[in-house]
Scaffold this motif. Structure first.
Motif, PDB file in Angstrom:
ATOM      1  N   GLU A   1       0.833  -1.201   0.000  1.00  0.00           N
ATOM      2  CA  GLU A   1       0.000   0.000   0.000  1.00  0.00           C
ATOM      3  C   GLU A   1       0.865   1.247   0.000  1.00  0.00           C
ATOM      4  O   GLU A   1       1.895   1.318   0.667  1.00  0.00           O
ATOM      5  N   ARG A   2       0.445   2.244  -0.760  1.00  0.00           N
ATOM      6  CA  ARG A   2       1.163   3.512  -0.832  1.00  0.00           C
ATOM      7  C   ARG A   2       0.443   4.566  -0.011  1.00  0.00           C
ATOM      8  O   ARG A   2      -0.790   4.540   0.122  1.00  0.00           O
ATOM      9  N   PRO A   3       1.184   5.526   0.534  1.00  0.00           N
ATOM     10  CA  PRO A   3       0.529   6.602   1.280  1.00  0.00           C
ATOM     11  C   PRO A   3      -0.231   7.546   0.339  1.00  0.00           C
ATOM     12  O   PRO A   3       0.153   7.730  -0.814  1.00  0.00           O
ATOM     13  N   VAL A   4      -1.297   8.098   0.849  1.00  0.00           N
ATOM     14  CA  VAL A   4      -2.086   9.089   0.118  1.00  0.00           C
ATOM     15  C   VAL A   4      -1.812  10.452   0.739  1.00  0.00           C
ATOM     16  O   VAL A   4      -2.077  10.663   1.933  1.00  0.00           O
ATOM     17  N   ARG A   5      -1.250  11.370  -0.056  1.00  0.00           N
ATOM     18  CA  ARG A   5      -0.949  12.715   0.445  1.00  0.00           C
ATOM     19  C   ARG A   5      -2.230  13.532   0.517  1.00  0.00           C
ATOM     20  O   ARG A   5      -3.001  13.591  -0.444  1.00  0.00           O
ATOM     21  N   LEU A   6      -2.437  14.185   1.652  1.00  0.00           N
ATOM     22  CA  LEU A   6      -3.633  15.000   1.846  1.00  0.00           C
ATOM     23  C   LEU A   6      -3.367  16.435   1.426  1.00  0.00           C
ATOM     24  O   LEU A   6      -2.268  16.804   1.020  1.00  0.00           O
ATOM     25  N   ASP A   7      -4.414  17.239   1.481  1.00  0.00           N
ATOM     26  CA  ASP A   7      -4.332  18.626   1.025  1.00  0.00           C
ATOM     27  C   ASP A   7      -5.257  19.469   1.901  1.00  0.00           C
ATOM     28  O   ASP A   7      -6.105  18.947   2.632  1.00  0.00           O
ATOM     29  N   GLY A   8      -5.076  20.783   1.865  1.00  0.00           N
ATOM     30  CA  GLY A   8      -5.997  21.705   2.516  1.00  0.00           C
ATOM     31  C   GLY A   8      -5.936  21.732   4.027  1.00  0.00           C
ATOM     32  O   GLY A   8      -6.818  22.316   4.675  1.00  0.00           O
ATOM     33  N   LEU A   9      -4.926  21.108   4.621  1.00  0.00           N
ATOM     34  CA  LEU A   9      -4.802  21.082   6.080  1.00  0.00           C
ATOM     35  C   LEU A   9      -3.826  22.144   6.565  1.00  0.00           C
ATOM     36  O   LEU A   9      -3.044  22.696   5.800  1.00  0.00           O
ATOM     37  N   ASP A  10      -3.857  22.383   7.862  1.00  0.00           N
ATOM     38  CA  ASP A  10      -2.931  23.316   8.498  1.00  0.00           C
ATOM     39  C   ASP A  10      -1.641  22.563   8.833  1.00  0.00           C
ATOM     40  O   ASP A  10      -1.653  21.655   9.677  1.00  0.00           O
ATOM     41  N   PRO A  11      -0.524  22.912   8.200  1.00  0.00           N
ATOM     42  CA  PRO A  11       0.709  22.148   8.467  1.00  0.00           C
ATOM     43  C   PRO A  11       1.183  22.277   9.907  1.00  0.00           C
ATOM     44  O   PRO A  11       1.906  21.401  10.406  1.00  0.00           O
TER      45      PRO A  11
END
Length: 701
Positions: free
Chosen positions: A649-659
């Motif tokens: 399984e590969r990681p799924v990069r998220l978006d729109g979050l507060d780093p």
């Protein structure tokens, strides 16, 4: 707030949106000319952009061709015309004379008149507050007293895209049960027209386009897009010249259909809205979604209810007993709106008869609809019903009484599709008849929800008794709008779903009058991933109706797990459309759990920002993410369509979050750093096998 500034010295207008700018000017001959569209500029900065008139370098090319704000037929410009008129003496060319303009907050109207003939032209611009969308339209008025003026083409706007080394266009194509198939391809040289000649938006194309330089991605790059707010026949034409210039012009109408302006008449075109964004296709989509939620949908702040629809369970075999049984099961699942589909009226035992006779079938409902509706409400649900007002079966009392009410030509076959013909809603008597029975149906039964369907396009679109029959192409759609508007005004609690054999009537025009749209008759979860991906390029999940239906699928005969079907449908407005009386207790229990989960994440899905993390393909993994408006919650959907070979399984990069923030997974309790989720991603933990899916809920700490 938007700002519009006029500079008398340069005879130019600067329109400033929330984060972009748009400019036009008057050329030396008074014709409106495009100047700029892109990142924000001040009036002082715009002065560096204002061009002089180009010098002709041969006798075959006009240097200003393709720079018209509304390209008109005439003179030495041979660009795709957005406006073509024919005056009584046969003259076709238009010559502009500037009259005046008005600026009212975020709205600009620039007025012109032909230099000789009695035609006034108004170009309209409006910037809805808080958006970068520019709404444009055109008004044409015959201000003379003599012969009519023929309008051969009346587009709403021409959009000029800045010069770039190359261009790519994004749009959707498809057919019934395969709508909204996204295509991204090079912009061809010459003219390319997308459109519908069907009298409806159509399953085959949709009235929007996006243009980029070929290098934009989901997260990066400049995107220029335009969407037409119209539910009838339409066309959008891109023109690319050898000098690299590209324009997009669009509006209602089709070749061969002429609008006649009698003295005193005004023709107003629908809005053709444009949007510039610099954050890739994802930013463009989110901007269109925010605009639609804030300025198009009638009740954008509402949460759309979980509905049950009886169509796939019963077909035309609708009875009070059968609907009561379905309603009891639906209420136990947590459904909030029960919708009875086709088969409740007239001689409606199949698609061959009954359309037009909108009286309750007393064999199926001996005491009318009220006992069923009372039972549905006792069970804690609202009640909705299917209607198809624009259609009639030849085998009906209405058609036998009024055969002249349908679209037809003398001495020509009346083509039937699905055993039905199209009523001419451009006729005031037909439109008033339709409003009358709809108003009575909704009022007498306090109907909460109408599923307004239209199951065939126009054919033999004539009106023999009228002196201007071509007007039916526009007036039919306007009559549909007017009836919906009147029903909503008279019944404030009424909500409407737009349907046309699935996704044949999806556009910003119908969304201004409805609360959701039926995306496709194809409820196959795998196909829906692709359909919903194309739909969401412009239109928001808040209006996207999606059902969980039986296995195998009614149309494709494909089998997919109930979990997968639920998760795909939960990415929009969740509905249930299976024969739940026959579902096992195990499936019913799982459905209750998933409906409860959907209600918990619904505010984020329906009102949050959509990030397309990984697009759907025929195999592999796809992912979507929704982020709440305040940033406090996120919901991630991950799907595996097929697993051909064993892979890790590969990681799924998220978006729109507060780093800088941390996020808790509500199911596992694990806490993640926002920066890590953005930079590296998370392993979704998909179950083994094909058609696997997972929903991940994240809460900001």
């Amino acid at each position: 707030m938007p700002e519009i500034v006029f500079d008398e010295n340069t005879r130019s207008w600067l329109i400033r949106t929330a984060a972009t700018s748009y400019a036009l000017r008057l050329a030396e001959d008074d014709s409106p000319a495009h100047v700029y569209w892109g990142p924000a500029l001040t009036p002082a900065q715009l002065s560096d952009v204002l061009p002089g008139s180009g010098s002709r370098w041969d006798s075959f090319n006009d240097p200003d061709e393709g720079l018209d704000e509304l390209a008109a037929d005439g003179g030495t410009r041979h660009w795709t015309p957005a406006l073509q008129v024919r005056f009584a003496d046969g003259t076709r060319a238009l010559e502009w004379r500037y009259l005046s303009h008005d600026i009212d907050g975020g709205e600009l109207r620039v007025r012109f008149r032909d230099r000789h003939y009695p035609l006034r032209i108004t170009l309209g611009y409006r910037v809805p507050a808080g958006t970068d969308v520019i709404e444009r339209w055109t008004e044409l008025t015959h201000d003379g007293t003599d012969d009519p003026i023929e309008v051969v083409r009346a587009d709403s706007a021409s959009w000029v895209v800045p010069l770039r080394p190359d261009y790519r266009i994004s749009h959707v194509t498809g057919r019934w049960a395969a709508e909204s198939q996204l295509l991204r391809e090079p912009v061809p040289h010459g003219e390319t027209t997308f459109g519908s000649r069907r009298g409806i938006t159509s399953h085959h194309a949709n009235p929007w386009v996006m243009l980029d330089d070929g290098e934009a991605t989901e997260r990066h790059g400049e995107v220029y897009s335009a969407a037409l707010a119209w539910s009838g026949s339409w066309r959008i034409t891109t023109t690319r010249s050898s000098n690299g210039r590209v324009t997009v012009t669009g509006g209602f109408g089709q070749d061969g259909v002429v609008h006649r302006l009698a003295p005193g008449d005004t023709l107003t075109t629908p809005v053709f809205a444009g949007l510039y964004t610099d954050g890739g296709f994802g930013a463009a989509s989110r901007a269109w979604h925010a605009y639609t939620l804030g300025h198009v949908l009638p009740h954008p702040g509402e949460l759309r209810p979980v509905l049950y629809n009886s169509w796939e369970a019963t077909g035309f075999d609708v009875t009070e007993t059968g609907q009561r049984a379905l309603a009891e099961k639906a209420a136990a699942l947590g459904v909030e709106l029960f919708v009875m589909d086709d088969g409740w009226f007239g001689a409606r035992s199949g698609d061959h008869a009954g359309l037009g006779d909108w009286q309750v079938n007393r064999e199926k409902f001996p005491d009318g609809l009220k006992p069923l509706i009372s039972e549905v409400r006792r069970l804690g649900m609202k009640f909705g019903i299917w209607v198809e007002p624009e259609m009639v079966n030849p085998d009906s009392g209405l058609y036998r009484a009024r055969p002249d009410w349908v679209l037809h030509h003398p001495h020509r076959t009346r083509s039937e599709l699905r055993n039905q013909l199209v009523l001419n809603f451009a006729r005031p008597d037909v439109a008033e008849w339709a409003f009358g029975w709809l108003d009575a149906l909704v009022g007498e039964h306090e109907i909460d929800f109408l599923k307004w369907d239209m199951n065939r396009p126009f054919s033999e679109a004539g009106w023999p008794a009228d002196s201007d029959p071509d007007r039916l192409w526009v007036e039919h759609t306007r009559a549909v709008y007017a009836i919906m508007d009147r029903l909503r005004d008279g019944h404030p609690g009424l909500r409407i779903e737009a349907c046309s054999g699935g996704g044949g009537r999806i556009d910003l025009g119908v969304m201004a009058r409805t609360d959701q749209v039926w995306t496709s008759d194809n409820t196959d979860a795998l196909d829906r991933l692709v359909i919903q991906h194309g739909y969401g390029q412009v239109y928001p999940p808040r209006a996207m109706s999606a059902w969980v239906t039986d296995d195998p699928n009614f149309i494709t005969q494909r089998s997919t797990p109930l979990r997968f079907r639920f998760h795909v449908a939960m990415a929009g407005v969740l509905g249930i459309g299976g024969d739940i009386v026959k579902w096992s207790e195990e499936d019913l229990g799982y459905a209750r759990e998933q409906i409860a989960l959907y209600k918990e994440i619904r505010p984020v899905v329906q009102h949050g920002s959509l990030y397309r993390l990984v697009p759907p393909t025929t195999d592999g993994v796809s992912a979507l993410q929704y982020v709440a408006a305040d940033g406090g919650r996120a919901v991630v959907f991950v799907f595996r369509q097929a697993a051909h070979f064993p892979t890790s399984e590969r990681p799924v990069r998220l978006d729109g979050l507060d780093p800088a923030a941390r996020y808790r997974d509500e199911d596992t309790g694990k806490v993640w750093h926002g920066a890590a989720l953005l930079a590296h991603g998370l392993f979704p933990g998909l179950p083994a096998g094909d058609f696997a899916s997972v929903v991940i809920r994240l809460t900001k700490l």
